[in-house]
Design an enzyme around this catalytic site. Structure first.
Site, mmCIF file in Angstrom:
data_model
loop_
_atom_site.group_PDB
_atom_site.id
_atom_site.type_symbol
_atom_site.label_atom_id
_atom_site.label_comp_id
_atom_site.label_asym_id
_atom_site.label_seq_id
_atom_site.Cartn_x
_atom_site.Cartn_y
_atom_site.Cartn_z
ATOM 1 N N ASN A 8 0.856 -1.190 0.000
ATOM 2 C CA ASN A 8 0.000 0.000 0.000
ATOM 3 C C ASN A 8 0.893 1.241 0.000
ATOM 4 O OD1 ASN A 8 -1.919 1.955 0.376
ATOM 5 N ND2 ASN A 8 -2.464 1.354 2.474
ATOM 6 N N LYS A 10 0.086 4.233 -0.375
ATOM 7 C CA LYS A 10 -0.584 5.441 0.153
ATOM 8 C C LYS A 10 -0.306 6.622 -0.786
ATOM 9 C CE LYS A 10 -0.387 3.421 4.712
ATOM 10 N NZ LYS A 10 -0.395 3.585 6.145
ATOM 11 N N HIS A 85 -9.993 1.946 4.694
ATOM 12 C CA HIS A 85 -8.745 2.119 5.463
ATOM 13 C C HIS A 85 -8.960 3.116 6.596
ATOM 14 C CE1 HIS A 85 -4.593 2.931 6.500
ATOM 15 N NE2 HIS A 85 -4.253 1.851 5.816
ATOM 16 N N GLU A 87 -7.153 5.351 7.802
ATOM 17 C CA GLU A 87 -6.740 6.740 7.510
ATOM 18 C C GLU A 87 -7.889 7.491 6.827
ATOM 19 O OE1 GLU A 87 -3.122 5.809 5.425
ATOM 20 O OE2 GLU A 87 -2.118 5.386 7.319
ATOM 21 N N GLU A 141 -6.248 -4.409 10.556
ATOM 22 C CA GLU A 141 -5.177 -3.448 10.810
ATOM 23 C C GLU A 141 -5.469 -2.699 12.112
ATOM 24 O OE1 GLU A 141 -2.949 -2.206 7.056
ATOM 25 O OE2 GLU A 141 -4.735 -0.960 7.133
ATOM 26 N N GLY A 147 1.884 2.277 11.146
ATOM 27 C CA GLY A 147 2.952 3.274 11.096
ATOM 28 C C GLY A 147 3.670 3.503 12.423
ATOM 29 N N SER A 177 2.694 -2.025 10.469
ATOM 30 C CA SER A 177 4.117 -2.144 10.803
ATOM 31 C C SER A 177 4.729 -3.478 10.404
ATOM 32 C CB SER A 177 4.348 -1.872 12.293
ATOM 33 O OG SER A 177 4.008 -0.545 12.603
HETATM 34 P P1 PGA Z 1 2.328 0.512 7.795
HETATM 35 O O1 PGA Z 1 0.886 0.778 7.131
HETATM 36 O O2 PGA Z 1 2.833 -0.784 7.235
HETATM 37 O O3 PGA Z 1 3.147 1.689 7.406
HETATM 38 O O4 PGA Z 1 2.105 0.416 9.270
HETATM 39 C C1 PGA Z 1 -0.003 -0.263 6.873
HETATM 40 C C2 PGA Z 1 -1.299 0.271 6.325
HETATM 41 O O5 PGA Z 1 -1.759 1.321 6.794
HETATM 42 O O6 PGA Z 1 -1.882 -0.317 5.401
#
Ligand code: PGA
Length: 218
Positions: A8, A10, A85, A87, A141, A147, A177
Site C-alpha cells: 500500500n 498510500k 482504510h 486513515e 489493521e 505506522g 508495521s
Molecule cells: P504501515 O501501514 O505498514 O506503514 O504500518 C499499513 C497500512 O496502513 O496499510
C-alpha cells in the site's frame, strides 16, 4: 491461496518507484496499490496485480468533480481496491455507510475488495459481507500498529483472525508495521492469508526480501 503481500503505497511513489519495482510486478504473490494516477502505467504489464486505494461512493460516471469511480479504476487496469482504510475513516471522515456503498460499487465493477477493519471489526464488517461476497478479503489493521513500529503478538493476531474468519469465511490479511523483520511471524499463521504493507513497501530491498521470504517460506 498462497500468502499475499499487498503493498500500500498510500500517497507516495512515482513512476520512478514503479520502474524500480520492474519485474517484481510479475510476482503473483504481490499486489501493488499505487496512487490512482499510476494505475494505468502499473497495469500495462499484463501479469501485474494492481489495486486502487479507494473508489467513489458514486456509481460509474456523472457530475461528481474530483471523483474516480470503481468502473474507471477497472478500465485503467486495477483488479483490486482497498476500501475502509482507517486513515480514510479518520482523516476523510468516511462512515461505514459510505464504505458500504463503495464496496457495492467495487463489486459491481468486478473489482476484488480488500476491506480494512480495525479493533472494532465486528461493527465494521457489514451484514451483507458476513454472508456474501467471494470477492472480498478482510485486512485486519489495528490502529495502534499502523505506522508505529508496534505490532500485536502473533498469538493475538491469530485469535482475531479466527474470529473474523468465523464471522465472514473470507481470507484475512494482517496489516500494521509489517517489515522483513516480522513478516514471517504473521505469514506462518494458518489463519493469515497475507499482509498489507505500508511504509516498508516503499523500500525496494524490503519488498524483495519479503517476497523471497514468502516464496521460500522462511
Ligand atoms: P504501515 O501501514 O505498514 O506503514 O504500518 C499499513 C497500512 O496502513 O496499510
Amino acid at each position: 491461496m498462497n500468502k499475499k503481500l499487498v503493498a500500500n503505497w498510500k500517497m507516495n511513489g512515482t513512476l520512478d518507484l514503479l520502474r524500480e519495482y520492474g519485474p517484481l510486478l510479475h510476482d503473483q504473490n504481490l499486489i501493488v496499490a499505487t496512487p490512482s494516477i499510476l494505475i494505468q502505467a502499473a497495469a500495462s504489464s499484463q501479469q501485474a496485480q494492481i489495486a486502487a486505494q479507494d473508489c467513489s461512493m458514486f456509481k460509474r460516471f456523472g457530475a461528481f468533480t474530483g471523483e474516480v469511480s470503481a468502473q474507471m479504476l477497472k478500465q485503467a487496469g486495477a483488479k483490486f481496491v482497498i476500501l475502509g482504510h482507517s486513515e480514510r475513516r479518520r482523516l476523510l471522515l468516511e462512515t461505514s455507510e459510505v464504505i458500504r456503498l463503495k464496496i457495492e460499487n467495487a463489486l459491481e465493477a468486478a473489482l476484488k475488495v480488500i476491506h480494512c477493519v480495525s479493533e472494532d471489526f465486528e461493527s465494521q464488517i457489514s451484514e451483507e459481507l458476513k454472508t456474501n461476497s467471494d470477492s472480498v478479503w478482510i485486512a485486519y489493521e489495528p490502529l495502534s500498529a499502523i505506522g508505529t513500529g508496534k505490532t500485536p503478538s502473533p498469538e493475538e493476531i491469530q485469535q482475531v483472525a479466527k474470529r473474523i474468519k468465523a464471522l465472514t469465511q473470507r481470507p484475512v490479511l494482517y496489516g500494521g508495521s509489517v517489515s522483513s523483520k516480522n513478516l514471517m511471524s504473521f505469514c506462518c499463521l494458518e489463519e493469515i492469508d497475507g499482509v498489507l504493507v505500508g511504509g516498508a513497501s516503499l523500500k525496494l530491498s524490503e519488498i524483495e526480501t519479503m517476497l523471497l521470504q514468502i516464496r521460500e517460506g522462511i
